[in-house]
Every structure is written in structure tokens, then in C-alpha cells.
Scaffold this active site. Structure first.
Site, PDB file in Angstrom:
ATOM      1  N   HIS A   2      -6.000  -0.228  11.052  1.00 16.37           N
ATOM      2  CA  HIS A   2      -5.368  -1.393  10.409  1.00 16.37           C
ATOM      3  C   HIS A   2      -4.993  -2.419  11.480  1.00 16.37           C
ATOM      4  O   HIS A   2      -4.401  -2.055  12.499  1.00 16.37           O
ATOM      5  CB  HIS A   2      -4.119  -0.946   9.631  1.00 16.37           C
ATOM      6  CG  HIS A   2      -3.444  -2.080   8.938  1.00 16.37           C
ATOM      7  ND1 HIS A   2      -3.923  -2.615   7.758  1.00 16.37           N
ATOM      8  CD2 HIS A   2      -2.356  -2.810   9.269  1.00 16.37           C
ATOM      9  CE1 HIS A   2      -3.154  -3.627   7.402  1.00 16.37           C
ATOM     10  NE2 HIS A   2      -2.188  -3.770   8.289  1.00 16.37           N
ATOM     11  N   ARG A   9     -12.317   2.454 -10.951  1.00 17.63           N
ATOM     12  CA  ARG A   9     -12.102   3.051  -9.630  1.00 17.63           C
ATOM     13  C   ARG A   9     -12.438   4.542  -9.628  1.00 17.63           C
ATOM     14  O   ARG A   9     -13.002   5.074  -8.677  1.00 17.63           O
ATOM     15  CB  ARG A   9     -10.642   2.845  -9.201  1.00 17.63           C
ATOM     16  CG  ARG A   9     -10.359   3.350  -7.784  1.00 17.63           C
ATOM     17  CD  ARG A   9      -8.889   3.327  -7.442  1.00 17.63           C
ATOM     18  NE  ARG A   9      -8.299   2.014  -7.585  1.00 17.63           N
ATOM     19  CZ  ARG A   9      -8.391   1.039  -6.683  1.00 17.63           C
ATOM     20  NH1 ARG A   9      -9.045   1.232  -5.576  1.00 17.63           N
ATOM     21  NH2 ARG A   9      -7.823  -0.125  -6.900  1.00 17.63           N
ATOM     22  N   MET A  19     -12.820  -1.907   2.981  1.00 11.64           N
ATOM     23  CA  MET A  19     -11.872  -2.790   2.313  1.00 11.64           C
ATOM     24  C   MET A  19     -11.654  -2.435   0.842  1.00 11.64           C
ATOM     25  O   MET A  19     -11.597  -3.299  -0.028  1.00 11.64           O
ATOM     26  CB  MET A  19     -12.353  -4.244   2.443  1.00 11.64           C
ATOM     27  CG  MET A  19     -12.576  -4.685   3.880  1.00 11.64           C
ATOM     28  SD  MET A  19     -11.140  -4.443   4.952  1.00 11.64           S
ATOM     29  CE  MET A  19     -10.157  -5.853   4.449  1.00 11.64           C
ATOM     30  N   ASP A  66      -1.406   1.852   3.787  1.00 10.48           N
ATOM     31  CA  ASP A  66      -1.013   1.469   5.150  1.00 10.48           C
ATOM     32  C   ASP A  66       0.314   2.091   5.598  1.00 10.48           C
ATOM     33  O   ASP A  66       1.033   1.515   6.415  1.00 10.48           O
ATOM     34  CB  ASP A  66      -0.937  -0.070   5.288  1.00 10.48           C
ATOM     35  CG  ASP A  66      -2.303  -0.729   5.100  1.00 10.48           C
ATOM     36  OD1 ASP A  66      -3.318  -0.062   5.358  1.00 10.48           O
ATOM     37  OD2 ASP A  66      -2.339  -1.892   4.694  1.00 10.48           O
ATOM     38  N   GLY A  91     -18.803  -4.047  10.745  1.00  8.51           N
ATOM     39  CA  GLY A  91     -19.038  -2.730  11.330  1.00  8.51           C
ATOM     40  C   GLY A  91     -18.850  -2.628  12.831  1.00  8.51           C
ATOM     41  O   GLY A  91     -19.415  -1.745  13.478  1.00  8.51           O
ATOM     42  N   ILE A 108      -8.990  -0.092  -1.646  1.00  6.98           N
ATOM     43  CA  ILE A 108      -7.813   0.781  -1.708  1.00  6.98           C
ATOM     44  C   ILE A 108      -8.254   2.065  -2.396  1.00  6.98           C
ATOM     45  O   ILE A 108      -8.965   2.022  -3.408  1.00  6.98           O
ATOM     46  CB  ILE A 108      -6.680   0.073  -2.479  1.00  6.98           C
ATOM     47  CG1 ILE A 108      -6.138  -1.065  -1.623  1.00  6.98           C
ATOM     48  CG2 ILE A 108      -5.572   1.061  -2.851  1.00  6.98           C
ATOM     49  CD1 ILE A 108      -5.089  -1.909  -2.303  1.00  6.98           C
ATOM     50  N   GLU A 117      -8.630  -2.558  18.858  1.00  2.18           N
ATOM     51  CA  GLU A 117      -8.978  -1.664  17.742  1.00  2.18           C
ATOM     52  C   GLU A 117     -10.083  -0.708  18.171  1.00  2.18           C
ATOM     53  O   GLU A 117     -10.017   0.501  17.913  1.00  2.18           O
ATOM     54  CB  GLU A 117      -9.483  -2.473  16.530  1.00  2.18           C
ATOM     55  CG  GLU A 117      -8.424  -3.235  15.780  1.00  2.18           C
ATOM     56  CD  GLU A 117      -8.987  -3.909  14.527  1.00  2.18           C
ATOM     57  OE1 GLU A 117      -9.826  -3.319  13.836  1.00  2.18           O
ATOM     58  OE2 GLU A 117      -8.572  -5.047  14.249  1.00  2.18           O
TER      59      GLU A 117
HETATM   60  C1  GRF Z   1     -10.935  -4.827  11.365  1.00  2.00           C
HETATM   61  O1  GRF Z   1     -10.043  -5.771  11.865  1.00  2.00           O
HETATM   62  C2  GRF Z   1     -10.202  -3.749  10.624  1.00  2.00           C
HETATM   63  O2  GRF Z   1      -9.023  -3.377  11.228  1.00  2.00           O
HETATM   64  C3  GRF Z   1      -9.939  -4.439   9.318  1.00  2.00           C
HETATM   65  O3  GRF Z   1     -11.130  -5.131   9.037  1.00  2.00           O
HETATM   66  C4  GRF Z   1     -11.794  -5.425  10.255  1.00  2.00           C
HETATM   67  C5  GRF Z   1     -13.152  -4.811  10.185  1.00  2.00           C
HETATM   68  O4  GRF Z   1     -13.940  -5.128  11.291  1.00  2.00           O
HETATM   69  N1  GRF Z   1      -9.478  -3.539   8.305  1.00  2.00           N
HETATM   70  P1  GRF Z   1     -15.295  -4.343  11.567  1.00  2.00           P
HETATM   71  O5  GRF Z   1     -16.059  -4.278  10.259  1.00  2.00           O
HETATM   72  O6  GRF Z   1     -14.982  -2.997  12.097  1.00  2.00           O
HETATM   73  O7  GRF Z   1     -16.021  -5.203  12.569  1.00  2.00           O
END
Ligand code: GRF
Length: 215
Positions: A109, A65, A90, A145, A12, A92, A174
Site C-alpha cells: 500500500h 463479487r 485494485m 488496509d 505491474g 477490495i 515499494e
Molecule cells: C502501487 O503504488 C501500489 O502500491 C498501488 O498501486 C500501484 C501499483 O503499481 N496499490 P504497479 O502496478 O506495481 O506498478
């Protein structure tokens, strides 16, 4: 003020970056809630410390799903979001889910898309010997993606990098680009441009990044 729901699966840190930016006023938006598909996600505790509403929709408790997404949509929609952010979420999501949130679902991503969609992006970048790597915030479409790109951030790949050191360098970027993307969305500054999404207010830094720098 626009309402933002954040979807997480683990640590997070991207969620925390958004909440911190909201707290300081760098991002003018309301954290409507944080939803995790994993009850043990560390990010839930971080959100709790900041009194942001939290919910868990554990995908393992559903037969398929479709059933999981029905419950997820119900949990999200209770929070009446203007924007749903997949911040390290995580799972899809299906075309039906994407359709339900069309134009208000974004994802972060850890690669410079369209390079390295999917998992293990840092490992694959190192194996390919690329010199510039990074991260992307994009609108989510039914193709994983591949949705319209809002913003990207690049980092240099160092010769001594491991997957962990490269991931850490990208993660810091990010956090910055995700806050920017959400800020632009919430200020209605994302518009359609000639080459996909354009940011009406943004300045482009013309300095090209070359790695290594010529001596
Ligand atoms: C990040 O690198 C995000 O891009 C990827 O998973 C990671 C999650 O990190 N999909 P966090 O949970 O935001 O610390």
C-alpha cells in the site's frame, strides 16, 4: 521452494521487481503465476516476456463479487501458492477471500499505514503537508488496509513535489520493501512479536529520519 502467486491490475512494476529479484537469486522463490483482473494490464506482457504463467479473471464478466472471487480463488489455487501477493491489485476482497488465504495473503500500500488507507494517498499526503510519506507491506485482513504490518519504507516529501514526483519516489521504495517482505515470508522469518509481526532476522536502523534536517 515456496510458490508465489502475484495479483495485479495494471502496470505491474511491483510484480516486475519481484520477478527480477527471483531471477537474480536475491529472492529464493518460484513465481507460480501472475493473475490480473484486467485483460489489458501492462504487467501481463512483462510476465509473458519472462515465461511466468499468466491468467486473467476479469471482474467485469461476473454478476457480483462473490462469483468473481470464486473464479479468482479457482485460478489462484490451480497454481498451488504458499503466498499470494496483491501487488497493485485494485479490487477490495471479501472476508471470505481473506479467510481462504489466512496468513498467506499480503498487500503493498502506498502510504505509511494507518495513515491514508484507500485511494489517492499521495494527493492526500501533499494536501496535509506531511513531511514524511511512504509505503507499507502488510498481511491482508477483512478490514481494508489494516492488517498486521510487516515492513514500511519512508521518503521525504519535497517542497516542489507533485503527486507524480512523490508517487515515483515512494514507488522505488515499494519495490524494495515488497521484495524484502516476500523474502522474509519465504524464509519463514516472519514471526509474531510484541507489536504485531516481527522479522526474526532483520536489523533495525536506529537513525531517525527527520525532514527537514535541522540546520
Ligand atoms: C502501487 O503504488 C501500489 O502500491 C498501488 O498501486 C500501484 C501499483 O503499481 N496499490 P504497479 O502496478 O506495481 O506498478
Amino acid at each position: 521452494m515456496k510458490r508465489v502467486v502475484i495479483l495485479i491490475s495494471g502496470r505491474g512494476s511491483n510484480m516486475a521487481a519481484l520477478l527480477a529479484a527471483m531471477r537474480t537469486g536475491q529472492l529464493v522463490a518460484t513465481a507460480a503465476g501472475v493473475i490480473s483482473n484486467r485483460p489489458d494490464a501492462a504487467g501481463l506482457a512483462l510476465a509473458a516476456g519472462q515465461s511466468v504463467p499468466r491468467a486473467v479473471v476479469d471482474h467485469r464478466r461476473f454478476a457480483d463479487r462473490e462469483a468473481f472471487e470464486r473464479a479468482l480463488i479457482a485460478a489462484i489455487d490451480t497454481l498451488t501458492p504458499d503466498l499470494v501477493v496483491m501487488a497493485g491489485f485494485m479490487r477490495i476482497v471479501s472476508a471470505a477471500f481473506v479467510e481462504h488465504y489466512a496468513g498467506r495473503l499480503i498487500n503493498i500500500h502506498p502510504s505509511l499505514l494507518p495513515a491514508y488507507p484507500g485511494l489517492n494517498t499521495h494527493r492526500r499526503a501533499l494536501a496535509d503537508g506531511v513531511k514524511i510519506h511512504g509505503c507499507t507491506v502488510h498481511f491482508v485482513t477483512a478490514s481494508v488496509d489494516q492488517g498486521p504490518i510487516i515492513v514500511q519504507g519512508a521518503v521525504a516529501v519535497h517542497d516542489g513535489d507533485t503527486e507524480a514526483t512523490l508517487a515515483a519516489r515512494v514507488l522505488e521504495v515499494e519495490h524494495r520493501i515488497l521484495v524484502s517482505a516476500v523474502r522474509w515470508f519465504c524464509a519463514d522469518q516472519l514471526v509474531s512479536g510484541r507489536h504485531g509481526v516481527r522479522v526474526s532476522s532483520a536489523v533495525v536502523d536506529e537513525a531517525a529520519m527527520t525532514v527537514p534536517v535541522a540546520d
